[in-house]
Design an enzyme around this catalytic site. Structure first.
Site, PDB file in Angstrom:
ATOM      1  CD  GLU A  21     -14.435   8.265  19.488  1.00 40.89           C
ATOM      2  OE1 GLU A  21     -14.106   9.377  19.047  1.00 40.89           O
ATOM      3  OE2 GLU A  21     -15.505   8.049  20.110  1.00 40.89           O
ATOM      4  CE1 TYR A  53       7.502  26.248  32.544  1.00 39.93           C
ATOM      5  CE2 TYR A  53       7.086  28.503  33.216  1.00 39.93           C
ATOM      6  CZ  TYR A  53       7.964  27.526  32.783  1.00 39.93           C
ATOM      7  OH  TYR A  53       9.269  27.833  32.585  1.00 39.93           O
ATOM      8  CD  GLU A  72     -18.951  18.605  25.394  1.00 38.80           C
ATOM      9  OE1 GLU A  72     -18.219  17.588  25.244  1.00 38.80           O
ATOM     10  OE2 GLU A  72     -19.909  18.861  24.663  1.00 38.80           O
ATOM     11  CE  LYS A  98     -12.272  12.404  20.184  1.00 43.72           C
ATOM     12  NZ  LYS A  98     -13.382  11.414  20.215  1.00 43.72           N
TER      13      LYS A  98
END
Length: 118
Positions: A21, A53, A72, A98
């Site tokens: 990854e 934004y 997290e 993901k």
């Protein structure tokens, strides 16, 4: 209270616990919802009276670029920056997904959702 939503912010980066990854990377999607008072900006039409934004999108992109093993940690960093940089935000919810995670099965996405209040 009112809401501003950034939906489906797409980022390609390298989060995850596996070495593959880190080397190959993966596609991620981020959704951010902030609660604020838009009464003044709806009357003044002035960017200084609202949550920008463009700034929220920048925070997402910058924090997603920092490698983490766990989604997290990325989600919490995004929340921390939103509350640090955007004083008008009263509450924020971030979802970090993901896409096609390496789970050994056919899974569209895995999502972490975190909410924080000022």
């Amino acid at each position: 209270m009112h809401k501003i939503l950034l939906e489906n912010v797409r980022v390609y980066t390298n989060h995850g616990c596996l070495n593959e990854e880190e080397l190959i990377g993966s596609e991620y999607r981020v959704d951010l919802e902030v609660t604020t008072d838009l009464t003044k900006s709806s009357q003044t039409d002035d960017l200084n009276d609202t949550v920008d934004y463009v700034s929220l999108n920048r925070i997402i992109k910058e924090e997603m670029a920092i490698r983490s093993k766990l989604l997290e940690q990325v989600a919490q960093r995004i929340l921390n920056r939103v509350f640090k940089e955007e004083e008008m935000v009263k509450e924020a919810t971030v979802k970090v997904s993901k896409i096609n995670p390496p789970l050994g099965g056919d899974v569209e996405k895995v999502t972490i959702q975190m909410t924080q209040k000022r």
